[in-house]
Design a protein around this motif. Structure first.
Motif, PDB file in Angstrom:
ATOM      1  N   TYR A  61       0.897  -1.157   0.000  1.00 32.24           N
ATOM      2  CA  TYR A  61       0.000   0.000   0.000  1.00 32.24           C
ATOM      3  C   TYR A  61       0.933   1.204   0.000  1.00 32.24           C
ATOM      4  CZ  TYR A  61      -3.698   3.235   1.160  1.00 32.24           C
ATOM      5  OH  TYR A  61      -4.586   4.273   1.131  1.00 32.24           O
ATOM      6  N   ASP A  62       1.244   1.693  -1.190  1.00 32.81           N
ATOM      7  CA  ASP A  62       2.220   2.763  -1.349  1.00 32.81           C
ATOM      8  C   ASP A  62       1.535   4.082  -1.719  1.00 32.81           C
ATOM      9  OD1 ASP A  62       1.465   2.339  -3.987  1.00 32.81           O
ATOM     10  OD2 ASP A  62       3.381   1.480  -4.594  1.00 32.81           O
ATOM     11  N   ARG A  63       2.329   5.052  -2.103  1.00 35.83           N
ATOM     12  CA  ARG A  63       1.776   6.376  -2.434  1.00 35.83           C
ATOM     13  C   ARG A  63       0.753   6.308  -3.570  1.00 35.83           C
ATOM     14  NH1 ARG A  63       4.587  12.064  -2.619  1.00 35.83           N
ATOM     15  NH2 ARG A  63       2.911  13.227  -3.603  1.00 35.83           N
ATOM     16  N   SER A  64       1.060   5.517  -4.591  1.00 36.29           N
ATOM     17  CA  SER A  64       0.138   5.385  -5.716  1.00 36.29           C
ATOM     18  C   SER A  64      -1.194   4.797  -5.251  1.00 36.29           C
ATOM     19  CB  SER A  64       0.778   4.502  -6.791  1.00 36.29           C
ATOM     20  OG  SER A  64      -0.103   4.310  -7.857  1.00 36.29           O
ATOM     21  N   ALA A  65      -1.124   3.800  -4.376  1.00 32.99           N
ATOM     22  CA  ALA A  65      -2.351   3.207  -3.836  1.00 32.99           C
ATOM     23  C   ALA A  65      -3.099   4.222  -2.977  1.00 32.99           C
ATOM     24  CB  ALA A  65      -2.032   1.946  -3.034  1.00 32.99           C
ATOM     25  N   ALA A  66      -2.370   5.026  -2.210  1.00 29.92           N
ATOM     26  CA  ALA A  66      -3.006   6.050  -1.373  1.00 29.92           C
ATOM     27  C   ALA A  66      -3.741   7.071  -2.233  1.00 29.92           C
ATOM     28  CB  ALA A  66      -1.966   6.732  -0.488  1.00 29.92           C
ATOM     29  N   GLU A  67      -3.148   7.441  -3.360  1.00 35.58           N
ATOM     30  CA  GLU A  67      -3.816   8.369  -4.279  1.00 35.58           C
ATOM     31  C   GLU A  67      -5.082   7.746  -4.855  1.00 35.58           C
ATOM     32  OE1 GLU A  67      -0.714   9.456  -7.010  1.00 35.58           O
ATOM     33  OE2 GLU A  67       0.305  10.702  -5.516  1.00 35.58           O
ATOM     34  N   GLU A  68      -5.014   6.464  -5.210  1.00 34.22           N
ATOM     35  CA  GLU A  68      -6.208   5.761  -5.699  1.00 34.22           C
ATOM     36  C   GLU A  68      -7.257   5.691  -4.593  1.00 34.22           C
ATOM     37  OE1 GLU A  68      -7.328   4.616  -8.590  1.00 34.22           O
ATOM     38  OE2 GLU A  68      -5.570   5.354  -9.624  1.00 34.22           O
ATOM     39  N   TYR A  69      -6.819   5.458  -3.368  1.00 34.18           N
ATOM     40  CA  TYR A  69      -7.744   5.400  -2.231  1.00 34.18           C
ATOM     41  C   TYR A  69      -8.547   6.700  -2.148  1.00 34.18           C
ATOM     42  CZ  TYR A  69      -9.491   5.145   2.555  1.00 34.18           C
ATOM     43  OH  TYR A  69     -10.309   5.144   3.653  1.00 34.18           O
ATOM     44  N   GLY A  70      -7.849   7.813  -2.217  1.00 35.20           N
ATOM     45  CA  GLY A  70      -8.527   9.103  -2.142  1.00 35.20           C
ATOM     46  C   GLY A  70      -9.548   9.281  -3.252  1.00 35.20           C
ATOM     47  N   ARG A  71      -9.179   8.873  -4.454  1.00 31.03           N
ATOM     48  CA  ARG A  71     -10.080   8.981  -5.599  1.00 31.03           C
ATOM     49  C   ARG A  71     -11.304   8.080  -5.420  1.00 31.03           C
ATOM     50  NH1 ARG A  71     -11.500   6.310  -9.670  1.00 31.03           N
ATOM     51  NH2 ARG A  71     -10.021   4.614  -9.399  1.00 31.03           N
ATOM     52  N   ILE A  72     -11.068   6.828  -5.028  1.00 28.37           N
ATOM     53  CA  ILE A  72     -12.168   5.873  -4.851  1.00 28.37           C
ATOM     54  C   ILE A  72     -13.081   6.313  -3.715  1.00 28.37           C
ATOM     55  CG2 ILE A  72     -12.745   3.503  -4.168  1.00 28.37           C
ATOM     56  CD1 ILE A  72     -10.053   2.678  -5.567  1.00 28.37           C
ATOM     57  N   PHE A  73     -12.488   6.725  -2.603  1.00 31.26           N
ATOM     58  CA  PHE A  73     -13.276   7.157  -1.449  1.00 31.26           C
ATOM     59  C   PHE A  73     -14.205   8.304  -1.835  1.00 31.26           C
ATOM     60  CE2 PHE A  73     -14.166   9.686   2.272  1.00 31.26           C
ATOM     61  CZ  PHE A  73     -14.464   8.733   3.243  1.00 31.26           C
ATOM     62  N   ALA A  74     -13.646   9.304  -2.540  1.00 27.29           N
ATOM     63  CA  ALA A  74     -14.446  10.457  -2.948  1.00 27.29           C
ATOM     64  C   ALA A  74     -15.576  10.051  -3.893  1.00 27.29           C
ATOM     65  CB  ALA A  74     -13.549  11.505  -3.601  1.00 27.29           C
ATOM     66  N   GLU A  75     -15.274   9.148  -4.823  1.00 26.54           N
ATOM     67  CA  GLU A  75     -16.298   8.685  -5.769  1.00 26.54           C
ATOM     68  C   GLU A  75     -17.408   7.918  -5.049  1.00 26.54           C
ATOM     69  OE1 GLU A  75     -18.442   7.933  -9.238  1.00 26.54           O
ATOM     70  OE2 GLU A  75     -16.890   9.417  -8.830  1.00 26.54           O
ATOM     71  N   LEU A  76     -17.043   7.051  -4.141  1.00 27.43           N
ATOM     72  CA  LEU A  76     -18.054   6.288  -3.399  1.00 27.43           C
ATOM     73  C   LEU A  76     -18.900   7.212  -2.527  1.00 27.43           C
ATOM     74  CD1 LEU A  76     -15.993   3.126  -2.428  1.00 27.43           C
ATOM     75  CD2 LEU A  76     -17.800   3.286  -4.163  1.00 27.43           C
ATOM     76  N   ARG A  77     -18.270   8.201  -1.915  1.00 25.97           N
ATOM     77  CA  ARG A  77     -19.011   9.167  -1.097  1.00 25.97           C
ATOM     78  C   ARG A  77     -19.992   9.941  -1.960  1.00 25.97           C
ATOM     79  NH1 ARG A  77     -16.184  13.182   2.992  1.00 25.97           N
ATOM     80  NH2 ARG A  77     -16.632  11.502   4.417  1.00 25.97           N
ATOM     81  N   ARG A  78     -19.531  10.361  -3.149  1.00 21.85           N
ATOM     82  CA  ARG A  78     -20.395  11.105  -4.069  1.00 21.85           C
ATOM     83  C   ARG A  78     -21.613  10.267  -4.446  1.00 21.85           C
ATOM     84  NH1 ARG A  78     -21.629  11.362  -9.045  1.00 21.85           N
ATOM     85  NH2 ARG A  78     -20.153   9.863  -9.853  1.00 21.85           N
TER      86      ARG A  78
END
Length: 136
Positions: free
Chosen positions: A74-91
């Motif tokens: 779980y690296d920086r690239s995964a953390a960036e994807e996490y932020g994107r996915i989290f925001a999309e799911l919240r939306r």
């Protein structure tokens, strides 16, 4: 070559040789594909050993299983994807456990990786390929 990332439930089935997950994983490995888990899944597997009455035997079983798996970080690239996915799911108004979002994020950061899960939540992640290898 294809990559398959086991979620926590599927990884537990793999380690304990249940529901056919280990057999399917071995078949995929023999086809030249890569099977692995993410570091958050390893954490969950280790946490499950904490209260086990047969901790040492189960730890040895986990070590043996890990020798047949890739451990993806779980690296920086995964953390960036996490932020994107989290925001999309919240939306979309679609809550999901953080560990599941982390697993999805690792898969998305690796590119063309299928998550192996019997959990229908992961199928809600846009663009994520999910397969269920559990038999029965």
């Amino acid at each position: 070559m294809n990559r398959f990332l086991l979620d926590s439930g599927s990884a537990n089935d793999f380690v304990n040789r249940r529901r056919g997950v280990d057999e399917r994983a071995d078949a995929e490995r023999h086809r030249g594909n890569r099977i692995g888990i993410g570091t958050p899944v390893l954490g969950e597997l280790l946490a499950g050993l904490g209260g086990s009455a047969t901790r040492e035997r189960n730890m040895q079983r986990l070590r043996n299983a890990l020798s047949r798996l890739v451990l993806w970080p779980y690296d920086r690239s995964a953390a960036e994807e996490y932020g994107r996915i989290f925001a999309e799911l919240r939306r979309r108004g679609r809550p999901m456990q953080q560990i599941d979002i982390q697993i999805a994020a690792i898969a998305m950061s690796l590119g063309s990786t299928t998550v192996v899960s019997s959990d229908s939540d992961l199928a809600a992640v846009p663009g994520l390929s999910v397969e269920n290898w559990s038999v029965g």
